[in-house]
Design a protein around this motif. Structure first.
Motif, PDB file in Angstrom:
ATOM      1  N   GLN A 163       0.816  -1.213   0.000  1.00 56.40           N
ATOM      2  CA  GLN A 163       0.000   0.000   0.000  1.00 56.40           C
ATOM      3  C   GLN A 163       0.852   1.266   0.000  1.00 56.40           C
ATOM      4  O   GLN A 163       0.429   2.284  -0.531  1.00 56.40           O
ATOM      5  CB  GLN A 163      -0.921  -0.023   1.218  1.00 56.40           C
ATOM      6  N   TYR A 164       2.064   1.205   0.600  1.00 56.81           N
ATOM      7  CA  TYR A 164       2.862   2.434   0.605  1.00 56.81           C
ATOM      8  C   TYR A 164       3.363   2.782  -0.789  1.00 56.81           C
ATOM      9  O   TYR A 164       3.541   3.953  -1.114  1.00 56.81           O
ATOM     10  CB  TYR A 164       3.999   2.395   1.633  1.00 56.81           C
ATOM     11  N   GLU A 166       1.554   2.073  -3.441  1.00 58.12           N
ATOM     12  CA  GLU A 166       0.321   2.595  -4.052  1.00 58.12           C
ATOM     13  C   GLU A 166       0.120   4.064  -3.651  1.00 58.12           C
ATOM     14  O   GLU A 166      -0.245   4.901  -4.480  1.00 58.12           O
ATOM     15  CB  GLU A 166      -0.870   1.755  -3.596  1.00 58.12           C
ATOM     16  N   ALA A 167       0.408   4.354  -2.375  1.00 60.80           N
ATOM     17  CA  ALA A 167       0.271   5.739  -1.891  1.00 60.80           C
ATOM     18  C   ALA A 167       1.221   6.660  -2.654  1.00 60.80           C
ATOM     19  O   ALA A 167       0.846   7.772  -3.036  1.00 60.80           O
ATOM     20  CB  ALA A 167       0.555   5.800  -0.398  1.00 60.80           C
ATOM     21  N   ALA A 168       2.460   6.180  -2.891  1.00 62.41           N
ATOM     22  CA  ALA A 168       3.431   6.993  -3.628  1.00 62.41           C
ATOM     23  C   ALA A 168       2.985   7.182  -5.079  1.00 62.41           C
ATOM     24  O   ALA A 168       3.106   8.275  -5.640  1.00 62.41           O
ATOM     25  CB  ALA A 168       4.809   6.352  -3.571  1.00 62.41           C
ATOM     26  N   LEU A 170      -0.066   7.211  -6.121  1.00 59.46           N
ATOM     27  CA  LEU A 170      -1.187   8.164  -6.094  1.00 59.46           C
ATOM     28  C   LEU A 170      -0.691   9.593  -5.960  1.00 59.46           C
ATOM     29  O   LEU A 170      -1.337  10.531  -6.406  1.00 59.46           O
ATOM     30  CB  LEU A 170      -2.124   7.839  -4.932  1.00 59.46           C
ATOM     31  N   ALA A 171       0.484   9.745  -5.319  1.00 63.46           N
ATOM     32  CA  ALA A 171       1.049  11.090  -5.171  1.00 63.46           C
ATOM     33  C   ALA A 171       1.800  11.515  -6.440  1.00 63.46           C
ATOM     34  O   ALA A 171       2.383  12.589  -6.476  1.00 63.46           O
ATOM     35  CB  ALA A 171       1.977  11.129  -3.964  1.00 63.46           C
ATOM     36  N   GLY A 172       1.798  10.642  -7.466  1.00 62.71           N
ATOM     37  CA  GLY A 172       2.408  11.002  -8.750  1.00 62.71           C
ATOM     38  C   GLY A 172       3.848  10.560  -8.897  1.00 62.71           C
ATOM     39  O   GLY A 172       4.580  11.104  -9.733  1.00 62.71           O
ATOM     40  N   ALA A 173       4.291   9.569  -8.099  1.00 62.48           N
ATOM     41  CA  ALA A 173       5.690   9.127  -8.176  1.00 62.48           C
ATOM     42  C   ALA A 173       5.955   8.389  -9.477  1.00 62.48           C
ATOM     43  O   ALA A 173       5.095   7.666  -9.974  1.00 62.48           O
ATOM     44  CB  ALA A 173       6.005   8.221  -6.990  1.00 62.48           C
TER      45      ALA A 173
END
Lengths: 289, 288
Positions: A163-164, A166-168, A170-173
């Motif tokens: 999930q981390y 996925e979070a990155a 989602l932040a556009g990484a």
């Protein structure tokens, strides 16, 4: 991580041993007391003041041959490991990110390499590229690369679905960011362990190739070659293989100890280990005070 | 005065996983609109499509029909590059259910909260550090925790770090996927109070997914009920809870345990289930 690594006694010992091996690799031929290729009448002599490790079946000084064989043995081993590392790890990590076409093609290539018979491939490569140690090492490196590919891919897959990550995303990484920030640190320990194993295997592979006359032609000294030739004279000098075997063993052991230390020092386990050691040291200080 | 433009507009959204015989419709014909400052709860049982709805809003679910517009942009049809740009804008953020899994175990919490700003790349190091400290204060986390790793924090602290990471880009839409279900009641209340405060001080729009009616009632002013991938009810939270219209919502409300009475009587629930089955039968007949 290097700071944590250096706090581990096993890492310090391993690095110390590898430093000595590195010195032998660089200065071995200069340090050799005799010409490693020059035979004498004194065959299969026991250790003495003149020949610290005795002589071999053609009367050559064993210590000189071990020292002179170090560069070829160690450099070739590093070549195998380096080629396998680059050819295996990078596509292994990228296979998770570069889409299904790259994934499918790289997986099939790796399957093919795994299916190739090792010696036949090495012979074919040396026939194609010329009978040299570098050509043989490229062949071996190519065949060991699937090991790195699979380890890197498996480790990356676990992280990529987290999930981390996925979070990155989602932040556009970008993919590069994800690999640098989240994947690399988790893939490094299993890769380091595989690397150490490969370095050990590399030393043994060189001895097999020398034995078969692929890549290295006798009388060029290599540690594996010395071991192979000594094995033929066991009835006359039973302890002869001990010397090359010990140096191979110590080198492989140092690589493995370093790999274990990297695994222990990496990530969360490293932090826990250092925390526990600091707490223990503080307790000991309090008791003595 | 003209009506404010919705932050989120979902129209006739279908999401399906798998192909051929293994194909499973996760959402069908979902239509929904969220205005700025609104807090909407999404409730339904496991597998009803709650998380799929949230993932579709972020462009992470395979949309087969319909559209999902966030601040006017159709997120279901963005290219890879556009999706990265959209992510960097920080307009919509997501808070996962399990904070331990959603934070990198090898990253300090400071690095985790700073990451979205670093990816965006507009601020220098000092500005990012200041923004992270400000966000820590906003979610009531002590600055001494900045250098800790997720494993060194409690569950409640971890979830507040996850909320801080989501809020650091000042999003206009915050999706919370069961954000309190992994927490104990004290920490649950703290997170819900934090969201309340956030709503009072900003015009952030919340989409709060939960299977817990109590949490939904505490934060939202409108509730959507999902059943089998369809929105079966959409209305003010107070009305949905006190006077549910759809049989499934009645069953859901009737099954919710309370401190005083425990779960509703077995007989009452059996009647509600029968009512729901009858409604589904008539729906199926109408469709054929």
């Amino acid at each position: 991580m290097i700071k944590v690594l250096l706090r581990l006694p096993s890492a310090r010992i391993a690095l110390g041993v590898l430093l000595v091996i590195a010195v032998i690799t660089v200065f071995g031929p200069v340090l050799a007391p005799y010409d490693p290729l020059q035979g004498s009448d004194l065959t299969l002599a026991p250790p003495s003041a003149g020949h610290w490790l005795g002589t071999d079946y053609t009367g050559r000084d064993v210590l000189s041959r071990i020292l002179a064989g170090a560069p070829l043995s160690i450099v070739s081993t590093c070549q195998v490991a380096g080629i396998a590392l680059v050819l295996g790890t990078i596509p292994g990590i990228l296979s998770v990110y570069l889409g299904s076409v790259f994934e499918w093609v790289s997986l099939r290539l790796v399957d093919t390499l795994v299916a190739l018979p090792f010696l036949v491939f090495a012979v074919a490569m040396t026939a194609l590229l010329g009978n040299g140690i570098t050509q043989a090492m490229i062949a071996v490196g190519l065949l060991v690369a699937p090991l790195f590919y699979r380890v890197a891919r498996a480790a990356t897959l676990t992280v990529a679905r987290s999930q981390y990550v996925e979070a990155a995303l989602l932040a556009g990484a970008s993919t590069g960011w994800i690999v640098r920030r989240h994947v690399w640190g988790k893939v490094l320990p299993p890769i380091a362990i595989t690397l150490a194993t490969t370095l050990g295997v590399g030393l043994v592979v060189i001895s097999s190739l020398t034995f078969l006359g692929i890549g290295v032609q006798p009388p060029t000294p290599t540690w594996g070659g010395i071991l192979a030739s000594d094995l033929d004279y066991l009835p006359q000098k039973a302890y002869a293989p001990v010397f090359p075997a010990v140096i191979i063993l110590v080198t492989v052991l140092a690589f493995n100890m370093l790999a274990d230390a990297i695994r222990d020092a990496a990530g969360q386990s490293g932090r826990v280990l250092v925390g526990a050691r600091t707490a223990k040291a503080n307790r000991a200080r309090r008791v003595t005070a | 005065m003209s009506e404010p433009r919705p932050i989120l507009e979902i129209e006739g959204l279908d999401v399906a996983f798998g192909r051929g015989p293994a194909r499973k419709e996760a959402l069908s014909g979902a239509t929904l609109s969220l205005l700025p400052g609104e807090a909407v709860g999404v409730i339904g049982e496991s597998g009803a499509g709650k998380s799929t709805l949230a993932r579709a809003v972020l462009g992470l679910a395979p949309v087969t029909a319909g559209s999902v517009r966030v601040v006017g942009r159709d997120v279901a049809r963005l290219s890879r590059r556009e999706r990265r740009e959209f992510g960097r804008s920080g307009v919509a953020q997501y808070v996962f259910q399990d904070p331990l899994r959603s934070l990198d175990p090898d990253q300090t919490v400071q690095a985790a909260v700073a990451e979205p700003l670093e990816i965006r790349g507009e601020l220098n190091r000092a500005e990012i550090a200041a923004a992270v400290r400000a966000q820590f204060a906003a979610v009531e986390l002590d600055e001494s925790l900045l250098d800790r790793f997720p494993a060194q924090l409690s569950g409640g602290q971890r979830q507040r770090v996850a909320v801080a990471r989501a809020l650091v880009t000042a999003p206009r839409l915050l999706l919370l996927d069961e954000p309190v279900s992994a927490l104990d009641s004290a920490n649950r209340v703290r997170i819900l109070q934090l969201l309340e405060r956030l709503r009072a001080t900003t015009d952030i729009t919340l989409l709060f997914i939960s299977h817990d009616l109590g949490s939904i009632a505490g934060v939202t002013d409108r509730t959507i009920v999902l059943h089998d991938g369809r929105i079966v009810e959409d209305g003010p939270t107070a009305r949905v809870i006190t006077a549910p219209e759809h049989p499934y919502t009645r069953l859901l409300v009737g099954s919710a345990p309370t401190l005083t009475s425990g779960a509703a009587d077995r007989a009452v629930r059996a009647r509600l289930r029968a009512e729901l089955a009858a409604a589904q039968r008539s729906l199926a007949e109408a469709a054929t």
